[in-house]
Design an enzyme around this catalytic site. Structure first.
Site, PDB file in Angstrom:
ATOM      1  N   TYR A  56      98.286  52.976  29.487  1.00 37.32           N
ATOM      2  CA  TYR A  56      97.256  52.386  28.629  1.00 37.32           C
ATOM      3  C   TYR A  56      97.943  51.481  27.604  1.00 37.32           C
ATOM      4  O   TYR A  56      98.662  51.955  26.715  1.00 37.32           O
ATOM      5  CB  TYR A  56      96.464  53.460  27.893  1.00 37.32           C
ATOM      6  CG  TYR A  56      95.521  54.289  28.734  1.00 37.32           C
ATOM      7  CD1 TYR A  56      95.163  53.905  30.024  1.00 37.32           C
ATOM      8  CD2 TYR A  56      94.970  55.469  28.235  1.00 37.32           C
ATOM      9  CE1 TYR A  56      94.298  54.674  30.785  1.00 37.32           C
ATOM     10  CE2 TYR A  56      94.095  56.238  28.985  1.00 37.32           C
ATOM     11  CZ  TYR A  56      93.773  55.840  30.264  1.00 37.32           C
ATOM     12  OH  TYR A  56      92.912  56.605  31.017  1.00 37.32           O
ATOM     13  N   LEU A 207      78.891  57.694  30.229  1.00 32.62           N
ATOM     14  CA  LEU A 207      77.831  56.736  29.923  1.00 32.62           C
ATOM     15  C   LEU A 207      77.871  55.539  30.875  1.00 32.62           C
ATOM     16  O   LEU A 207      77.323  54.476  30.563  1.00 32.62           O
ATOM     17  CB  LEU A 207      77.933  56.270  28.465  1.00 32.62           C
ATOM     18  CG  LEU A 207      77.783  57.374  27.413  1.00 32.62           C
ATOM     19  CD1 LEU A 207      77.857  56.792  26.009  1.00 32.62           C
ATOM     20  CD2 LEU A 207      76.476  58.151  27.593  1.00 32.62           C
ATOM     21  N   GLY A 210      78.815  52.065  29.815  1.00 37.34           N
ATOM     22  CA  GLY A 210      77.905  51.422  28.873  1.00 37.34           C
ATOM     23  C   GLY A 210      76.472  51.337  29.351  1.00 37.34           C
ATOM     24  O   GLY A 210      75.553  51.149  28.545  1.00 37.34           O
ATOM     25  N   GLY A 214      71.711  53.167  26.610  1.00 38.59           N
ATOM     26  CA  GLY A 214      70.332  52.894  26.229  1.00 38.59           C
ATOM     27  C   GLY A 214      70.185  51.651  25.396  1.00 38.59           C
ATOM     28  O   GLY A 214      69.065  51.251  25.048  1.00 38.59           O
TER      29      GLY A 214
END
Length: 343
Positions: A56, A207, A210, A214
Protein backbone atom coordinates in the site's frame (compact mmCIF):
# COMPACT_ATOMS: atom_id res chain seq x y z
CA UNK A 1 -16.82 -2.46 22.62
CA UNK A 2 -17.50 -6.19 22.86
CA UNK A 3 -14.87 -8.46 21.38
CA UNK A 4 -14.85 -12.02 20.10
CA UNK A 5 -12.05 -14.40 19.06
CA UNK A 6 -11.15 -14.14 15.39
CA UNK A 7 -11.33 -17.82 14.65
CA UNK A 8 -10.43 -20.64 17.02
CA UNK A 9 -7.42 -19.46 18.99
CA UNK A 10 -7.25 -16.12 17.21
CA UNK A 11 -6.96 -12.66 18.80
CA UNK A 12 -9.90 -10.93 20.45
CA UNK A 13 -11.39 -8.43 18.01
CA UNK A 14 -14.32 -6.00 17.91
CA UNK A 15 -16.94 -6.28 15.13
CA UNK A 16 -15.22 -3.47 13.21
CA UNK A 17 -11.72 -3.12 11.81
CA UNK A 18 -10.02 -0.17 10.13
CA UNK A 19 -8.77 -0.69 6.58
CA UNK A 20 -5.93 1.74 5.96
CA UNK A 21 -5.34 1.26 2.22
CA UNK A 22 -7.10 4.45 1.16
CA UNK A 23 -4.75 6.51 3.29
CA UNK A 24 -1.92 5.67 0.87
CA UNK A 25 -3.45 4.23 -2.30
CA UNK A 26 -6.32 6.28 -3.68
CA UNK A 27 -7.42 8.33 -6.65
CA UNK A 28 -6.39 11.44 -4.72
CA UNK A 29 -3.82 11.83 -1.93
CA UNK A 30 -5.12 11.50 1.60
CA UNK A 31 -4.68 14.34 4.04
CA UNK A 32 -2.10 12.92 6.41
CA UNK A 33 -3.46 14.72 9.46
CA UNK A 34 -6.92 13.29 8.75
CA UNK A 35 -5.48 9.82 8.23
CA UNK A 36 -3.61 9.87 11.54
CA UNK A 37 -6.65 11.31 13.33
CA UNK A 38 -8.71 8.46 11.87
CA UNK A 39 -6.30 5.87 13.28
CA UNK A 40 -6.35 7.61 16.65
CA UNK A 41 -10.15 7.78 16.62
CA UNK A 42 -10.46 4.11 15.79
CA UNK A 43 -8.09 2.98 18.54
CA UNK A 44 -9.68 5.28 21.11
CA UNK A 45 -13.11 3.84 20.23
CA UNK A 46 -11.90 0.28 20.65
CA UNK A 47 -11.46 -0.50 16.94
CA UNK A 48 -8.09 -2.13 17.45
CA UNK A 49 -7.61 -4.20 14.28
CA UNK A 50 -5.70 -2.16 11.67
CA UNK A 51 -5.41 -3.69 8.21
CA UNK A 52 -2.50 -2.75 5.96
CA UNK A 53 -0.13 -4.22 3.36
CA UNK A 54 3.51 -3.72 2.54
CA UNK A 55 2.56 -2.65 -1.01
CA UNK A 56 0.00 0.00 0.00
CA UNK A 57 1.78 3.09 -1.20
CA UNK A 58 4.87 0.86 -1.58
CA UNK A 59 5.61 1.04 2.14
CA UNK A 60 4.00 4.42 2.81
CA UNK A 61 1.03 2.91 4.64
CA UNK A 62 3.13 0.97 7.11
CA UNK A 63 5.28 4.05 7.73
CA UNK A 64 2.12 6.11 8.28
CA UNK A 65 0.80 3.65 10.85
CA UNK A 66 4.15 3.71 12.66
CA UNK A 67 3.99 7.48 12.91
CA UNK A 68 0.34 7.38 13.97
CA UNK A 69 0.84 4.99 16.88
CA UNK A 70 1.23 6.92 20.11
CA UNK A 71 2.89 5.75 23.30
CA UNK A 72 0.94 2.72 24.48
CA UNK A 73 -0.96 2.27 21.21
CA UNK A 74 1.11 -0.67 19.98
CA UNK A 75 0.07 -2.75 22.97
CA UNK A 76 -3.62 -2.46 22.07
CA UNK A 77 -3.35 -2.28 18.28
CA UNK A 78 -3.63 -5.49 16.27
CA UNK A 79 -1.64 -5.13 13.06
CA UNK A 80 -2.86 -7.23 10.14
CA UNK A 81 -0.32 -7.08 7.32
CA UNK A 82 -0.58 -8.46 3.78
CA UNK A 83 2.43 -9.33 1.65
CA UNK A 84 3.06 -10.67 -1.83
CA UNK A 85 1.76 -7.87 -4.03
CA UNK A 86 4.56 -6.87 -6.40
CA UNK A 87 4.79 -3.41 -7.95
CA UNK A 88 6.98 -1.74 -10.53
CA UNK A 89 8.71 1.65 -10.15
CA UNK A 90 5.65 3.34 -11.65
CA UNK A 91 3.39 1.78 -9.03
CA UNK A 92 1.84 -0.71 -11.43
CA UNK A 93 0.90 -4.18 -10.22
CA UNK A 94 3.31 -6.76 -11.67
CA UNK A 95 2.47 -10.01 -9.91
CA UNK A 96 2.14 -12.10 -6.75
CA UNK A 97 5.04 -13.64 -4.85
CA UNK A 98 4.64 -16.34 -2.21
CA UNK A 99 8.00 -18.10 -2.14
CA UNK A 100 9.33 -18.71 1.39
CA UNK A 101 12.38 -16.48 0.89
CA UNK A 102 10.16 -13.59 -0.18
CA UNK A 103 7.81 -14.13 2.78
CA UNK A 104 10.64 -13.74 5.27
CA UNK A 105 12.27 -10.86 3.41
CA UNK A 106 8.97 -8.99 3.17
CA UNK A 107 8.31 -9.35 6.88
CA UNK A 108 11.77 -8.04 7.71
CA UNK A 109 11.01 -4.81 5.87
CA UNK A 110 7.52 -4.55 7.36
CA UNK A 111 8.85 -4.89 10.89
CA UNK A 112 11.35 -2.11 10.18
CA UNK A 113 8.73 0.24 8.68
CA UNK A 114 6.25 -0.44 11.48
CA UNK A 115 8.99 -0.22 14.13
CA UNK A 116 7.74 -3.32 15.91
CA UNK A 117 9.11 -6.75 16.79
CA UNK A 118 6.05 -8.64 15.56
CA UNK A 119 2.86 -8.39 13.52
CA UNK A 120 -0.36 -9.83 14.88
CA UNK A 121 -1.72 -11.34 11.64
CA UNK A 122 0.35 -11.99 8.52
CA UNK A 123 -1.21 -13.03 5.23
CA UNK A 124 -0.53 -13.29 1.53
CA UNK A 125 -2.62 -10.76 -0.38
CA UNK A 126 -3.38 -13.27 -3.15
CA UNK A 127 -2.53 -16.86 -3.99
CA UNK A 128 0.76 -17.25 -5.85
CA UNK A 129 -0.11 -19.68 -8.67
CA UNK A 130 3.53 -20.75 -8.97
CA UNK A 131 4.14 -21.57 -5.30
CA UNK A 132 2.27 -24.30 -3.40
CA UNK A 133 0.26 -22.69 -0.63
CA UNK A 134 1.80 -25.21 1.76
CA UNK A 135 5.22 -23.65 1.12
CA UNK A 136 3.96 -20.11 1.71
CA UNK A 137 2.09 -20.98 4.91
CA UNK A 138 5.01 -23.12 6.07
CA UNK A 139 7.28 -20.08 5.85
CA UNK A 140 4.85 -17.94 7.84
CA UNK A 141 4.53 -20.77 10.38
CA UNK A 142 8.29 -20.63 10.91
CA UNK A 143 7.92 -16.90 11.59
CA UNK A 144 5.22 -17.71 14.16
CA UNK A 145 7.56 -20.15 15.87
CA UNK A 146 10.29 -17.50 15.89
CA UNK A 147 7.94 -14.97 17.52
CA UNK A 148 7.77 -12.50 14.63
CA UNK A 149 4.15 -13.33 13.77
CA UNK A 150 1.30 -14.08 16.17
CA UNK A 151 -1.38 -15.49 13.83
CA UNK A 152 -1.72 -16.48 10.17
CA UNK A 153 -4.49 -15.24 7.90
CA UNK A 154 -5.46 -15.71 4.28
CA UNK A 155 -6.88 -13.38 1.65
CA UNK A 156 -9.04 -14.00 -1.43
CA UNK A 157 -8.63 -17.78 -1.55
CA UNK A 158 -11.15 -20.50 -2.29
CA UNK A 159 -12.27 -23.45 -0.15
CA UNK A 160 -9.61 -25.90 -1.33
CA UNK A 161 -6.79 -23.44 -0.65
CA UNK A 162 -8.24 -22.67 2.79
CA UNK A 163 -8.22 -26.36 3.69
CA UNK A 164 -4.69 -26.91 2.41
CA UNK A 165 -3.38 -23.90 4.33
CA UNK A 166 -5.21 -24.82 7.53
CA UNK A 167 -3.68 -28.31 7.40
CA UNK A 168 -0.21 -26.73 7.61
CA UNK A 169 -0.96 -24.24 10.38
CA UNK A 170 -4.17 -23.02 12.06
CA UNK A 171 -5.63 -20.08 10.13
CA UNK A 172 -7.31 -17.38 12.21
CA UNK A 173 -9.21 -15.59 9.43
CA UNK A 174 -9.85 -15.24 5.74
CA UNK A 175 -10.05 -11.72 4.35
CA UNK A 176 -12.59 -11.54 1.54
CA UNK A 177 -14.74 -8.96 -0.22
CA UNK A 178 -18.23 -9.51 1.18
CA UNK A 179 -21.20 -7.19 1.10
CA UNK A 180 -24.79 -6.99 -0.06
CA UNK A 181 -23.32 -6.52 -3.54
CA UNK A 182 -20.66 -9.26 -3.27
CA UNK A 183 -22.26 -12.52 -2.22
CA UNK A 184 -20.03 -15.02 -4.04
CA UNK A 185 -18.42 -16.25 -0.77
CA UNK A 186 -21.85 -17.59 0.18
CA UNK A 187 -22.30 -19.42 -3.10
CA UNK A 188 -18.87 -20.95 -3.63
CA UNK A 189 -18.35 -22.41 -0.17
CA UNK A 190 -15.80 -19.98 1.28
CA UNK A 191 -17.97 -18.94 4.22
CA UNK A 192 -19.16 -22.49 4.86
CA UNK A 193 -15.57 -23.73 4.89
CA UNK A 194 -14.53 -21.04 7.36
CA UNK A 195 -17.44 -21.89 9.62
CA UNK A 196 -16.62 -25.62 9.50
CA UNK A 197 -12.94 -25.08 10.33
CA UNK A 198 -13.48 -22.41 12.99
CA UNK A 199 -11.89 -19.65 10.90
CA UNK A 200 -13.00 -16.04 11.20
CA UNK A 201 -13.90 -13.75 8.30
CA UNK A 202 -12.71 -10.19 7.84
CA UNK A 203 -15.01 -8.67 5.25
CA UNK A 204 -13.74 -5.76 3.21
CA UNK A 205 -15.52 -3.78 0.50
CA UNK A 206 -18.57 -3.70 2.76
CA UNK A 207 -19.91 -0.62 0.98
CA UNK A 208 -19.14 -1.94 -2.52
CA UNK A 209 -16.43 0.65 -3.20
CA UNK A 210 -18.91 3.44 -2.46
CA UNK A 211 -22.05 2.17 -4.18
CA UNK A 212 -23.65 1.23 -0.87
CA UNK A 213 -23.00 4.55 0.86
CA UNK A 214 -26.41 5.78 -0.27
CA UNK A 215 -24.85 9.07 -1.35
CA UNK A 216 -23.16 8.01 -4.60
CA UNK A 217 -24.70 9.39 -7.79
CA UNK A 218 -23.90 8.58 -11.40
CA UNK A 219 -21.40 11.23 -12.59
CA UNK A 220 -22.22 13.01 -15.83
CA UNK A 221 -18.81 12.27 -17.32
CA UNK A 222 -18.62 8.69 -16.16
CA UNK A 223 -16.58 7.20 -13.33
CA UNK A 224 -12.91 6.39 -14.07
CA UNK A 225 -13.24 3.28 -11.91
CA UNK A 226 -15.61 1.76 -14.47
CA UNK A 227 -12.78 0.24 -16.52
CA UNK A 228 -11.72 -2.03 -13.64
CA UNK A 229 -14.92 -2.07 -11.53
CA UNK A 230 -17.70 -3.13 -13.94
CA UNK A 231 -20.42 -2.28 -11.44
CA UNK A 232 -19.61 1.39 -12.08
CA UNK A 233 -19.90 1.00 -15.85
CA UNK A 234 -22.81 2.97 -17.33
CA UNK A 235 -24.35 -0.29 -18.57
CA UNK A 236 -24.59 -1.52 -14.96
CA UNK A 237 -24.61 1.54 -12.73
CA UNK A 238 -28.25 2.55 -13.11
CA UNK A 239 -29.40 -0.95 -12.15
CA UNK A 240 -27.14 -1.00 -9.12
CA UNK A 241 -28.21 2.42 -7.86
CA UNK A 242 -31.82 1.33 -8.18
CA UNK A 243 -31.00 -1.57 -5.85
CA UNK A 244 -29.42 0.84 -3.37
CA UNK A 245 -32.62 2.91 -3.41
CA UNK A 246 -34.51 -0.14 -2.17
CA UNK A 247 -32.54 0.08 1.07
CA UNK A 248 -33.52 3.68 1.81
CA UNK A 249 -36.93 3.02 3.38
CA UNK A 250 -35.44 0.20 5.45
CA UNK A 251 -32.70 2.49 6.74
CA UNK A 252 -35.08 5.42 7.28
CA UNK A 253 -37.37 3.23 9.37
CA UNK A 254 -34.47 2.67 11.77
CA UNK A 255 -33.21 6.24 11.70
CA UNK A 256 -29.88 5.26 10.17
CA UNK A 257 -28.14 5.75 6.84
CA UNK A 258 -27.97 3.25 3.99
CA UNK A 259 -24.25 2.83 4.71
CA UNK A 260 -24.97 2.00 8.33
CA UNK A 261 -27.61 -0.54 7.32
CA UNK A 262 -25.20 -2.21 4.89
CA UNK A 263 -22.51 -2.31 7.59
CA UNK A 264 -24.92 -3.71 10.17
CA UNK A 265 -25.93 -6.45 7.70
CA UNK A 266 -22.30 -7.62 7.41
CA UNK A 267 -21.78 -7.64 11.18
CA UNK A 268 -25.06 -9.51 11.72
CA UNK A 269 -23.78 -12.37 9.55
CA UNK A 270 -21.73 -13.46 12.58
CA UNK A 271 -24.85 -15.11 14.02
CA UNK A 272 -24.81 -17.69 11.25
CA UNK A 273 -21.17 -17.77 10.18
CA UNK A 274 -19.17 -17.28 13.39
CA UNK A 275 -16.98 -14.21 13.76
CA UNK A 276 -17.40 -11.79 10.86
CA UNK A 277 -15.54 -8.49 11.17
CA UNK A 278 -16.53 -5.56 8.95
CA UNK A 279 -13.46 -3.75 7.63
CA UNK A 280 -14.20 -0.04 7.37
CA UNK A 281 -12.12 1.54 4.63
CA UNK A 282 -11.90 5.21 5.46
CA UNK A 283 -9.43 8.03 5.95
CA UNK A 284 -11.77 10.50 7.65
CA UNK A 285 -12.32 10.53 11.44
CA UNK A 286 -16.09 11.18 11.38
CA UNK A 287 -16.67 7.89 9.56
CA UNK A 288 -15.55 6.03 12.68
CA UNK A 289 -18.48 7.35 14.73
CA UNK A 290 -20.91 6.44 11.92
CA UNK A 291 -19.59 2.89 11.78
CA UNK A 292 -19.72 2.52 15.57
CA UNK A 293 -23.40 3.44 15.44
CA UNK A 294 -23.91 0.77 12.77
CA UNK A 295 -22.29 -1.81 15.03
CA UNK A 296 -24.99 -1.07 17.61
CA UNK A 297 -27.83 -1.72 15.17
CA UNK A 298 -29.58 -4.98 16.09
CA UNK A 299 -30.98 -6.71 13.02
CA UNK A 300 -33.36 -9.59 13.69
CA UNK A 301 -33.57 -12.57 11.36
CA UNK A 302 -36.73 -11.06 9.86
CA UNK A 303 -34.80 -7.86 9.13
CA UNK A 304 -32.09 -9.80 7.35
CA UNK A 305 -34.66 -11.57 5.21
CA UNK A 306 -36.24 -8.24 4.28
CA UNK A 307 -32.86 -6.81 3.28
CA UNK A 308 -32.04 -9.91 1.25
CA UNK A 309 -35.36 -9.61 -0.55
CA UNK A 310 -34.61 -5.95 -1.33
CA UNK A 311 -31.26 -6.85 -2.89
CA UNK A 312 -31.33 -10.43 -4.20
CA UNK A 313 -27.84 -11.87 -4.58
CA UNK A 314 -28.25 -12.37 -8.32
CA UNK A 315 -29.65 -8.89 -9.04
CA UNK A 316 -26.37 -6.94 -8.93
CA UNK A 317 -25.13 -5.95 -12.39
CA UNK A 318 -21.46 -6.50 -13.16
CA UNK A 319 -18.65 -8.58 -11.71
CA UNK A 320 -16.46 -7.37 -8.86
CA UNK A 321 -13.55 -6.60 -11.15
CA UNK A 322 -12.76 -6.64 -14.85
CA UNK A 323 -11.98 -10.09 -16.29
CA UNK A 324 -8.15 -9.87 -16.10
CA UNK A 325 -8.31 -9.03 -12.39
CA UNK A 326 -10.98 -11.65 -11.69
CA UNK A 327 -8.68 -14.26 -13.20
CA UNK A 328 -6.10 -13.52 -10.48
CA UNK A 329 -8.52 -14.36 -7.66
CA UNK A 330 -8.46 -17.92 -6.35
CA UNK A 331 -11.63 -16.97 -4.45
CA UNK A 332 -13.45 -16.27 -7.73
CA UNK A 333 -12.22 -19.17 -9.85
CA UNK A 334 -15.17 -20.55 -11.75
CA UNK A 335 -17.54 -18.01 -10.20
CA UNK A 336 -18.25 -15.77 -13.19
CA UNK A 337 -21.62 -17.44 -13.53
CA UNK A 338 -22.14 -17.70 -9.78
CA UNK A 339 -24.43 -15.74 -7.57
CA UNK A 340 -23.73 -12.03 -7.62
CA UNK A 341 -21.41 -12.15 -10.62
CA UNK A 342 -23.65 -11.17 -13.51
CA UNK A 343 -21.65 -9.22 -16.10
Amino acid sequence: MQTRPLGTGGPQVPPLALGCAGMSDHTSPADEADAIATIHGALDAGVTLLDTADFYGMGHNEDLIRRALRTGDRERALLSVKFGGLRGPDGSFVGIEGRPAHVKNALAYSLRRLDTDHVDIYRSARLDPDTPIEDTIGAVSELVQAGYVRHIGLSEVGPESIRRAHAVHPICDVQIEYSLFSRTPEANGILATCRELGIGVTAYGILAHGLLTGTYRQPAGGDPRAHWLPRFHPDNLATNLTLVDRLRPLADARGISVAQLATAWVIARSRELGTVVAVLGTRRPHRIAEALAAADVALADADLRTIDEAIPADAVAGTRYAAPLMALLDSECGSNSAVGARS
